[in-house]
Design an enzyme around this catalytic site. Structure first.
Site, mmCIF file in Angstrom:
data_model
loop_
_atom_site.group_PDB
_atom_site.id
_atom_site.type_symbol
_atom_site.label_atom_id
_atom_site.label_comp_id
_atom_site.label_asym_id
_atom_site.label_seq_id
_atom_site.Cartn_x
_atom_site.Cartn_y
_atom_site.Cartn_z
ATOM 1 N N PHE A 37 0.066 -4.968 3.707
ATOM 2 C CA PHE A 37 -1.333 -5.868 3.136
ATOM 3 C C PHE A 37 -2.614 -4.925 4.525
ATOM 4 O O PHE A 37 -1.984 -4.725 5.237
ATOM 5 C CB PHE A 37 -0.929 -7.658 4.169
ATOM 6 C CG PHE A 37 0.121 -8.199 3.148
ATOM 7 C CD1 PHE A 37 -0.915 -9.124 2.288
ATOM 8 C CD2 PHE A 37 1.301 -8.081 2.514
ATOM 9 C CE1 PHE A 37 0.084 -9.468 1.186
ATOM 10 C CE2 PHE A 37 2.449 -8.698 2.682
ATOM 11 C CZ PHE A 37 1.244 -9.893 1.467
ATOM 12 N N CYS A 38 -3.668 -5.237 4.064
ATOM 13 C CA CYS A 38 -4.600 -5.077 5.142
ATOM 14 C C CYS A 38 -4.409 -4.987 5.808
ATOM 15 O O CYS A 38 -3.377 -6.211 6.895
ATOM 16 C CB CYS A 38 -6.244 -5.928 4.260
ATOM 17 S SG CYS A 38 -7.372 -5.401 5.268
ATOM 18 N N PRO A 39 -5.125 -4.157 7.065
ATOM 19 C CA PRO A 39 -5.571 -2.918 6.345
ATOM 20 C C PRO A 39 -4.334 -1.775 6.157
ATOM 21 O O PRO A 39 -5.139 -0.469 6.039
ATOM 22 C CB PRO A 39 -6.886 -2.537 7.783
ATOM 23 C CG PRO A 39 -5.880 -2.768 8.369
ATOM 24 C CD PRO A 39 -4.935 -4.423 8.211
ATOM 25 N N GLY A 40 -3.703 -1.669 6.332
ATOM 26 C CA GLY A 40 -2.165 -1.324 6.142
ATOM 27 C C GLY A 40 -1.860 -0.368 4.965
ATOM 28 O O GLY A 40 -2.319 1.034 5.266
ATOM 29 N N ARG A 89 -16.211 -4.264 7.258
ATOM 30 C CA ARG A 89 -16.229 -4.803 7.531
ATOM 31 C C ARG A 89 -16.072 -5.225 8.742
ATOM 32 O O ARG A 89 -15.348 -4.073 9.425
ATOM 33 C CB ARG A 89 -14.870 -6.520 7.186
ATOM 34 C CG ARG A 89 -14.064 -5.927 6.912
ATOM 35 C CD ARG A 89 -13.840 -7.476 6.259
ATOM 36 N NE ARG A 89 -12.451 -7.237 5.806
ATOM 37 C CZ ARG A 89 -12.228 -6.720 4.877
ATOM 38 N NH1 ARG A 89 -12.617 -5.816 3.708
ATOM 39 N NH2 ARG A 89 -10.320 -6.187 4.853
#
Lengths: 80, 378
Positions: free
Chosen positions: A17-20, B191
């Site tokens: 998942f973000c930011p992976g 961001r």
């Protein structure tokens, strides 16, 4: 249809998942050579926007974002 | 038969796991051993207070040996090898330990040496020594351009850099030098924070407080002569005062034992926290490669799940419970206000409200941590 350029490196960040995924892409970019094509596989929808923004900001070339079965593929070329 | 539980690490994750397990198991059923060598146990969230003179560091530090509940063997030693195939852990003193259950809670480490000139130019608040040094240097600062942000991802306590920027804004105003200071915040993503809705909220507060932000700034180098930080994306920022989160990595022993690659973070099952195919090897806290915050609050929630699971298995009752990635954290927004985030793997944080009550929660969290959370009673 234009044939997609064969990637020099494939970064499989599916399940991460973000930011992976973006961090994995940046890691691969750092060790890549100019004109290398890097392909990122991801299942995280937010990465689509994040990776495209990063590729543009870093002055590299976004070849395309492709929908695959159950994931998508972001392809970039290192131009610097 | 006594079950032998071996916990590696005496930081937040290892201490909470040991204390919770001791509460949940009888001494005749389970022997709990913790191996660790921390000089002291530092409550890291106070790093956003100590450098600004808001808190005395003495309230944030304890001797680790006094933090374990009765009935836990605390061994002061360093782990040199973890052999999960042979259920063996070797230590620097030459001893070998075997186990029925292994809990790896070795955390991560700061590697400032990975960026040239980091130690010479950058200040940080991620260790007690760093916080005290930053306090001294800030007291001599009388205006100029401050650049603050993480040097890479992942790092402990993701909100900490923006919390520090907010605290710093207030500190500079109280010293009457805010109008002589430009505050610049750098962040690697497009961001100012990883989670989009939190980022939008923080960005709005940055605008209100005149904190200038630069996104997609992945730190590449520090030029000590020109006093400039440069990003991988080709942007330069000059600075008079530099505050950066040092790069992080997992522990070397993890990589050397073949449990993870060069970054040193261990891949675990996201719902069971076990390593690979091993049903008796678990990882909690910062040592995992899970896509959630590296923070004491994460270790707390994971320990709640894992201690219950191991204790259930020892008692012969196996409940199929899953860890859902739950984390709660209170983050400071300056001017003695804060908001608290609750989230999990699938549930992003929702409404965000700043309040004085949340700030007090954060302000008193060292006491809550040492007396309750760490002791395994909450």
């Amino acid at each position: 249809m234009e044939e997609q350029e064969k990637p020099t490196k494939v970064v499989d960040a599916r399940g991460s998942f973000c930011p992976g995924p973006l961090m994995e892409l940046i890691k691969a970019y750092k060790s890549a050579k100019t004109n290398d094509v890097i392909s990122l596989y991801s299942t995280d929808t937010g990465t689509k926007k994040d990776a495209a923004a990063w590729i543009n900001k870093s002055g590299n070339q976004l070849i395309g974002v492709f929908d695959r079965e159950g994931y998508y593929e972001i392809v970039m070329k290192k131009t610097k | 038969m006594v079950t032998n539980i071996l916990i590696l690490g005496d930081g937040a994750a290892g201490t909470i796991m040991a204390n919770k397990l001791r509460f949940l198991t009888h001494r005749e059923d389970a022997e709990i051993t913790v191996i660790g060598n921390s000089k002291y146990h530092y409550f890291k969230p106070d790093g956003i207070h100590i450098p600004l003179g808001i808190k005395n560091y003495r309230d944030s530090v304890k001797n680790p040996k006094f933090l374990f509940n009765y009935g836990i063997n605390y061994v002061r030693d360093s782990v040199t090898r973890i052999d999960v195939d042979n259920r063996n852990v070797s230590t620097q003193s030459g001893k070998n330990y075997t186990y029925d259950y292994l809990v790896i809670a070795t955390g991560d480490r700061l590697v400032p040496e990975e960026i040239e000139n980091f130690d010479r130019e950058a200040h940080h608040f991620y260790t007690l020594e760093g916080s005290l040094e930053l306090k001294e240097k800030l007291s001599g600062f009388n205006g100029g351009k401050i650049v603050i942000g993480p040097s890479s991802i992942p790092y402990q306590c993701p909100p900490a850099p923006y919390e520090f920027a907010f605290q710093l804004d207030r500190y500079l105003r109280r010293r009457g030098i805010r109008d002589k200071t430009e505050l610049h915040y750098i962040f690697p993503l497009n961001r100012v924070f990883t989670m989009e809705n939190v980022s939008n909220y923080v960005q709005k507060l940055f605008d209100e407080k005149d904190i200038i932000y630069h996104t997609l700034f992945n730190l590449e180098s520090i030029d000590a002569q020109k006093k400039t930080v440069s990003s991988l994306e080709g942007e330069d920022q000059k600075y008079d005062f530099l505050i950066l989160v040092p790069p992080h990595k997992g522990q070397q022993v993890i990589t050397e034992s073949g449990l993870a690659g060069d970054q040193g973070y261990i891949a675990v099952d996201r719902h069971h926290l076990n390593y690979g195919d091993y049903d008796n090897v678990f990882v909690v806290g910062d040592a995992t490669d899970l896509p959630i915050s590296k923070a004491g609050a994460t270790a707390h929630f994971q320990s709640e799940y894992l201690s219950g699971r191991i204790a259930s298995e020892i008692s012969g009752f196996v409940a199929e419970e899953l860890y859902d990635g739950s984390v709660a954290c209170t983050t400071v927004t300056g001017d003695e206000k804060a908001f608290t985030l609750y989230f999990s793997y699938t549930r992003p944080p929702r409404a965000l409200f700043q309040s004085k009550a949340d700030y007090l929660l954060k302000w008193t969290s060292a006491d809550t941590y040492f007396s309750g959370m760490l002791r395994g009673v909450m």
